[in-house]
Design an enzyme around this catalytic site. Structure first.
Site, PDB file in Angstrom:
ATOM      1  N   ALA A 126     -24.834 -47.778  38.508  1.00  0.00           N
ATOM      2  CA  ALA A 126     -25.760 -46.643  38.534  1.00  0.00           C
ATOM      3  C   ALA A 126     -25.709 -45.943  39.885  1.00  0.00           C
ATOM      4  O   ALA A 126     -26.378 -46.344  40.844  1.00  0.00           O
ATOM      5  CB  ALA A 126     -27.175 -47.137  38.222  1.00  0.00           C
ATOM      6  N   ALA A 132     -27.504 -35.333  41.744  1.00  0.00           N
ATOM      7  CA  ALA A 132     -26.479 -35.918  42.626  1.00  0.00           C
ATOM      8  C   ALA A 132     -25.349 -36.481  41.765  1.00  0.00           C
ATOM      9  O   ALA A 132     -25.336 -37.655  41.408  1.00  0.00           O
ATOM     10  CB  ALA A 132     -27.087 -37.020  43.505  1.00  0.00           C
ATOM     11  N   GLY A 133     -24.419 -35.587  41.398  1.00  0.00           N
ATOM     12  CA  GLY A 133     -23.270 -35.979  40.580  1.00  0.00           C
ATOM     13  C   GLY A 133     -22.048 -36.113  41.470  1.00  0.00           C
ATOM     14  O   GLY A 133     -21.798 -37.170  42.046  1.00  0.00           O
ATOM     15  N   GLN A 281      13.186 -28.605  16.095  1.00  0.00           N
ATOM     16  CA  GLN A 281      13.301 -28.814  17.542  1.00  0.00           C
ATOM     17  C   GLN A 281      11.987 -28.499  18.269  1.00  0.00           C
ATOM     18  O   GLN A 281      11.655 -29.154  19.269  1.00  0.00           O
ATOM     19  CB  GLN A 281      14.431 -27.943  18.093  1.00  0.00           C
ATOM     20  CG  GLN A 281      14.917 -28.436  19.432  1.00  0.00           C
ATOM     21  CD  GLN A 281      16.060 -27.592  19.967  1.00  0.00           C
ATOM     22  OE1 GLN A 281      16.021 -26.361  19.957  1.00  0.00           O
ATOM     23  NE2 GLN A 281      17.101 -28.252  20.432  1.00  0.00           N
ATOM     24  N   GLN A 344      -2.491 -30.521  17.320  1.00  0.00           N
ATOM     25  CA  GLN A 344      -1.623 -29.393  16.940  1.00  0.00           C
ATOM     26  C   GLN A 344      -0.536 -29.838  15.961  1.00  0.00           C
ATOM     27  O   GLN A 344      -0.249 -29.150  14.979  1.00  0.00           O
ATOM     28  CB  GLN A 344      -0.989 -28.809  18.216  1.00  0.00           C
ATOM     29  CG  GLN A 344      -0.248 -27.511  18.000  1.00  0.00           C
ATOM     30  CD  GLN A 344      -1.180 -26.353  17.683  1.00  0.00           C
ATOM     31  OE1 GLN A 344      -2.364 -26.395  18.009  1.00  0.00           O
ATOM     32  NE2 GLN A 344      -0.660 -25.338  17.025  1.00  0.00           N
ATOM     33  N   GLY A 348      -3.812 -28.295  10.355  1.00  0.00           N
ATOM     34  CA  GLY A 348      -5.187 -28.275   9.832  1.00  0.00           C
ATOM     35  C   GLY A 348      -5.747 -29.680   9.650  1.00  0.00           C
ATOM     36  O   GLY A 348      -6.930 -29.930   9.897  1.00  0.00           O
ATOM     37  N   GLU A 371     -16.349 -41.048  36.559  1.00  0.00           N
ATOM     38  CA  GLU A 371     -15.852 -41.688  37.789  1.00  0.00           C
ATOM     39  C   GLU A 371     -15.255 -40.635  38.745  1.00  0.00           C
ATOM     40  O   GLU A 371     -14.254 -40.873  39.431  1.00  0.00           O
ATOM     41  CB  GLU A 371     -14.894 -42.840  37.492  1.00  0.00           C
ATOM     42  CG  GLU A 371     -15.641 -44.005  36.889  1.00  0.00           C
ATOM     43  CD  GLU A 371     -15.072 -45.360  37.196  1.00  0.00           C
ATOM     44  OE1 GLU A 371     -14.423 -45.533  38.249  1.00  0.00           O
ATOM     45  OE2 GLU A 371     -15.306 -46.274  36.393  1.00  0.00           O
TER      46      GLU A 371
END
Ligand code: CAA
Length: 387
Positions: A126, A132-133, A281, A344, A348, A371
């Site tokens: 923690a 405060a990031g 290709q 990709q 779909g 992190e």
């Protein structure tokens, strides 16, 4: 710059095979459901504990498996290949406990590492707060001495596995006049009076790993639960990340490998214009790039892991800070590109939750953020190169 340091031993290959077999059998079939329900996977935790894979890095003297840093990377990589959420079990157990391994008294290590090694408790870390990031030293959480206890007040944010972990390494300000040198680290238990948790964050990915605030309301902590000396908490926190950013790289590698493997299988099966799309290709070049980026990131990560291992064994490694940031940054950027390309390649179908690659793409994103964002990693690398 330094030459490659590691040479995976036969044990590393055997370990990879064993973890992959377990992950294929017990974790991969659960991954979609874990993502869908957002529940912590206690069944996966139990399966990892049964195979002693939940906190492999804990040294044997504390009852752990005593795996080296490369072996730990391999475990996290293989679990992440099946399910990124589940890979946070061994990864966060390492993140929470490295501060103790680096800086705690023998007594504190004995008390808190053994339950983790047994699988009786998990251990979170923690540091971050709502305000405060990236600027972690700007934390506000206070620890005020009162006789032989410290009284903690404040709120930590983005805490991975909060609520399911029994123990927390908590960084708090003990001397507000001293900046980063006025921060100390403590072990806090979930059951300490005054500890509570915010609601689960509703996230894009790693949904099976709870992310919550940890709130301290006049939590009284015995002074002997301080990790190291007063004022050393920020250094311990950053030194920890030097080791554990490598485990985030491992997670990214695993997610990317899972996506690449799935995409390769798919393009060989999927037929369009009368032949498998793997014959085109344009598709082949995408697959080649994915494999190339993954392998480059893997070699960097294993090299960093070898450095981490040496540093843990008391051999200072001046370029560990640089290499762990580089590995985390390269592997997570690669994972984002590779998983996006996997979607990709499936067209779909890749965009639907009937196939695993969209989950992998969502899970990959966090590895560029936590992190330390990849912007912070680049800052750390540049500082090291320019100093
Ligand atoms: N090891 C040990 N000590 C270090 C260090 C390292 N790698 N890097 C810096 N320090 C020391 C410095 O020497 C300095 O000490 P002295 O004053 O005694 O010399 C002190 O720490 C402060 O250093 P800086 O002035 O460089 O600190 P800064 O305020 O400029 O911040 C930073 C540096 C790199 C930006 C750091 O704040 C940082 O890494 N920020 C990102 C935060 C982060 O990664 N958060 C992750 C949260 S955990 C998480 O996400 C986990 C999860 O959920 C899974």
């Amino acid at each position: 710059m330094s030459f490659p340091l590691y040479a995976p031993a036969e044990e590393h290959d055997m370990l990879r095979e064993a973890v992959r077999a377990l992950a294929d059998e017990k974790i991969a079939p659960r991954a979609a459901e874990i993502d869908e329900t957002g529940e912590f996977s206690w069944d996966v935790y139990k399966a990892l504990v049964a195979s002693d894979l939940h906190a492999v890095h804990v040294p044997e003297q504390y009852g752990g498996a005593g795996a080296d840093a490369l072996a730990t990377v391999i475990v996290i990589e293989e679990v992440a290949r099946a399910c990124a959420s589940s890979s946070l079990i061994p990864a966060v157990n390492k993140l929470g406990t490295v501060p103790l391994l680096l800086s705690a008294s023998q007594d504190l290590k004995m008390r808190y590492l053994r339950p983790v090694a047994r699988g009786d408790a998990m251990f979170s870390y923690a540091l971050s707060e709502p305000e405060a990031g990236s600027d972690a030293a700007a934390m506000k959480t206070r620890a005020v001495a009162d006789g032989d206890v410290y009284v903690l007040n404040g709120t930590k944010m983005w805490i991975t596995n909060a609520g399911v972990s029994e123990y927390y390494t908590v960084m708090a300000v003990t001397d507000p006049s001293a900046g980063a040198r006025g921060i100390s680290a403590f072990v806090v238990e979930k059951s300490d009076e005054g500890v509570s948790f915010g609601p689960k964050e509703r996230k894009l990915g790693i949904k099976g790993s709870p992310t919550r605030q940890v709130i301290f309301d006049n939590v009284r902590i015995p002074a002997d639960r301080m990790i190291g000396e007063p004022g050393t908490g920020f250094k311990t926190a950053l030194a920890t990340l030097d080791h554990t950013r490598i485990t985030i790289a491992a997670q990214a590698l695993g997610i990317a490998q899972g996506a690449l493997d799935y995409a390769i299988g798919y393009v060989k099966e999927r037929r369009q214009f009368g032949r498998p799309v793997a014959d085109f290709q344009g598709v082949q070049f995408m697959i080649a790039d994915m494999g190339m980026k993954l392998e480059a990131a893997r070699q960097l990560t294993y090299h960093a892991a070898a450095k981490s291992e040496r540093a843990m064994n008391g051999e200072p490694q001046p370029d560990l800070t640089y290499l762990s940031s580089a590995a985390k940054c390269a592997a997570s950027d690669a994972a984002m590109e590779i998983t996006t390309d996997a979607v990709q390649l499936l067209g779909g179908y890749g965009y639907t939750s009937d196939f695993p690659v969209e989950r992998m793409m969502r899970d990959a994103k966090i590895t560029q953020i936590y992190e330390g964002t990849n912007q912070i990693q680049r800052m750390v690398m540049a500082r090291q190169l320019l100093k």
